[in-house]
Design a protein around this motif. Sequence first.
Motif, PDB file in Angstrom:
ATOM      1  N   TYR A 147      -1.132  73.056 102.340  1.00  0.00           N
ATOM      2  CA  TYR A 147      -1.836  73.649 101.202  1.00  0.00           C
ATOM      3  C   TYR A 147      -1.411  72.976  99.906  1.00  0.00           C
ATOM      4  O   TYR A 147      -2.244  72.685  99.042  1.00  0.00           O
ATOM      5  CB  TYR A 147      -1.560  75.150 101.120  1.00  0.00           C
ATOM      6  N   LEU A 148      -0.121  72.729  99.757  1.00  0.00           N
ATOM      7  CA  LEU A 148       0.389  72.056  98.561  1.00  0.00           C
ATOM      8  C   LEU A 148      -0.274  70.693  98.397  1.00  0.00           C
ATOM      9  O   LEU A 148      -0.703  70.327  97.292  1.00  0.00           O
ATOM     10  CB  LEU A 148       1.911  71.905  98.644  1.00  0.00           C
ATOM     11  N   TYR A 149      -0.383  69.958  99.485  1.00  0.00           N
ATOM     12  CA  TYR A 149      -1.021  68.631  99.446  1.00  0.00           C
ATOM     13  C   TYR A 149      -2.498  68.761  99.061  1.00  0.00           C
ATOM     14  O   TYR A 149      -2.996  68.025  98.204  1.00  0.00           O
ATOM     15  CB  TYR A 149      -0.888  67.949 100.800  1.00  0.00           C
ATOM     16  N   ASN A 150      -3.198  69.695  99.704  1.00  0.00           N
ATOM     17  CA  ASN A 150      -4.628  69.868  99.428  1.00  0.00           C
ATOM     18  C   ASN A 150      -4.879  70.317  97.991  1.00  0.00           C
ATOM     19  O   ASN A 150      -5.806  69.845  97.327  1.00  0.00           O
ATOM     20  CB  ASN A 150      -5.235  70.885 100.394  1.00  0.00           C
ATOM     21  N   LEU A 151      -4.045  71.239  97.499  1.00  0.00           N
ATOM     22  CA  LEU A 151      -4.222  71.735  96.131  1.00  0.00           C
ATOM     23  C   LEU A 151      -3.936  70.632  95.113  1.00  0.00           C
ATOM     24  O   LEU A 151      -4.676  70.475  94.130  1.00  0.00           O
ATOM     25  CB  LEU A 151      -3.299  72.931  95.883  1.00  0.00           C
ATOM     26  N   THR A 152      -2.863  69.870  95.340  1.00  0.00           N
ATOM     27  CA  THR A 152      -2.527  68.766  94.438  1.00  0.00           C
ATOM     28  C   THR A 152      -3.649  67.739  94.404  1.00  0.00           C
ATOM     29  O   THR A 152      -4.055  67.265  93.327  1.00  0.00           O
ATOM     30  CB  THR A 152      -1.215  68.096  94.875  1.00  0.00           C
ATOM     31  N   GLN A 191     -10.589  73.157 102.499  1.00  0.00           N
ATOM     32  CA  GLN A 191      -9.276  73.494 103.063  1.00  0.00           C
ATOM     33  C   GLN A 191      -8.586  74.591 102.251  1.00  0.00           C
ATOM     34  O   GLN A 191      -7.937  75.482 102.804  1.00  0.00           O
ATOM     35  CB  GLN A 191      -8.389  72.241 103.094  1.00  0.00           C
ATOM     36  N   ILE A 192      -8.738  74.522 100.938  1.00  0.00           N
ATOM     37  CA  ILE A 192      -8.133  75.532 100.058  1.00  0.00           C
ATOM     38  C   ILE A 192      -8.759  76.897 100.294  1.00  0.00           C
ATOM     39  O   ILE A 192      -8.063  77.908 100.396  1.00  0.00           O
ATOM     40  CB  ILE A 192      -8.290  75.097  98.582  1.00  0.00           C
ATOM     41  N   ILE A 193     -10.072  76.939 100.381  1.00  0.00           N
ATOM     42  CA  ILE A 193     -10.774  78.206 100.606  1.00  0.00           C
ATOM     43  C   ILE A 193     -10.349  78.837 101.922  1.00  0.00           C
ATOM     44  O   ILE A 193     -10.072  80.046 101.987  1.00  0.00           O
ATOM     45  CB  ILE A 193     -12.305  77.984 100.588  1.00  0.00           C
ATOM     46  N   GLN A 194     -10.268  78.037 102.976  1.00  0.00           N
ATOM     47  CA  GLN A 194      -9.867  78.552 104.285  1.00  0.00           C
ATOM     48  C   GLN A 194      -8.461  79.139 104.246  1.00  0.00           C
ATOM     49  O   GLN A 194      -8.213  80.225 104.784  1.00  0.00           O
ATOM     50  CB  GLN A 194      -9.934  77.439 105.332  1.00  0.00           C
TER      51      GLN A 194
END
Length: 376
Positions: A147-152, A191-194
């Motif tokens: 999640y950290l990777y996707n959000l960044t 990915q963030i939404i999921q």
Amino acid sequence: MYIKTLELKDFRNYDNLFMEFHNGINILYGDNAQGKTNILEAIYICGTTKSHKGSKDKEIIKLDKEESHVRILVDHDEAAHKVDMHLKKNKPKGVAIDGMPIKKSSELFGVVNIVFFSPEDLSIIKNGPSERRRFIDLELCQLDKVYLYNLTSYNKIISQRNNLLKQISFNKKLLDTLSIWDIQLVEYGTQIIQRRNLFIKQINEIVYDIHRKLSGNKEQLIIKYEPNVSIESFSDKLAVSRERDIALKMTNVGPHRDDISFLNGDIDIRKFGSQGQQRTSALSLKLAEIDLVKKITRDDPILLLDDVLSELDRKRQNYLLNNIHGIQTIITCTGLEEFITNRMECDNIYRVVEGTVTNENTSTLEIIHRKTGGNL
């Protein structure tokens, strides 16, 4: 998991500081603006690389200095880990774990998990959506390195896409390059939404019983995820919004505009709840956060309470204090009254005065309690 020691050099109002913590209840007390919250901020930075206030590194370093150092020693599964932060005014911070430099903050994943609770969190429900998104992001970035990777990645794409939108108004030929960013925006945004959807489901499994007990069986709290766009319609809505995005020079569709609602039955507590209901719901949310961290990591998080007790009534104080046993807790407050009144056992007491920290241990609390007969 618990923090054994903290070292600071040229951090906020501290020249040099070394502190040892108990794995139980640690209290930092003193007047406002003495440096209590700065200690909690330093611990939080070592766990996440970020300030809970959103402060930049150059704002954290002591005014007349060019750099600052923060170090914590963490006991984790009977093994000690040292986390070093080297903050610099004009360069990216340096981070090391057990003396080995790391390049990505995600490498801190699992070393230390922190739950931070401040008076601002009690207003999370009545404040704007950005505060509620921030709550989700701060916790998930500690619990899930993907999640950290996707959000960044998503935030970088939003920034680059917004810059492109501004340039398009001067150069229409750049319009053709917008689709490149749209594809990536949908990829990471999905990915963030999921993950946010799963997070809210996990919180709901815990928060319901907590809130029912905290409200004396009078309320039933349900937290609802309100995505700005569904996964299925993300691409289409982004395309439909393109002209509007260009006109406003900003991206208007995506999880950066998500929200969460708090419902008591059919009543939206954000809009129609009393201040007491909003605060009780916020407290339930933070307690559920602690339990969720335990469940996912199979370890106790470190709890940082920044002057929260003074914002709660006696009933909510008692409930909070009765539910943090077995967790290392570091609490800031202006006085010891709440702990004396609630007859709470404390393992370490520190007095903070103008950046000077004195360990007064539990004898201070015992003496005051005897003098007052337990009543203030």
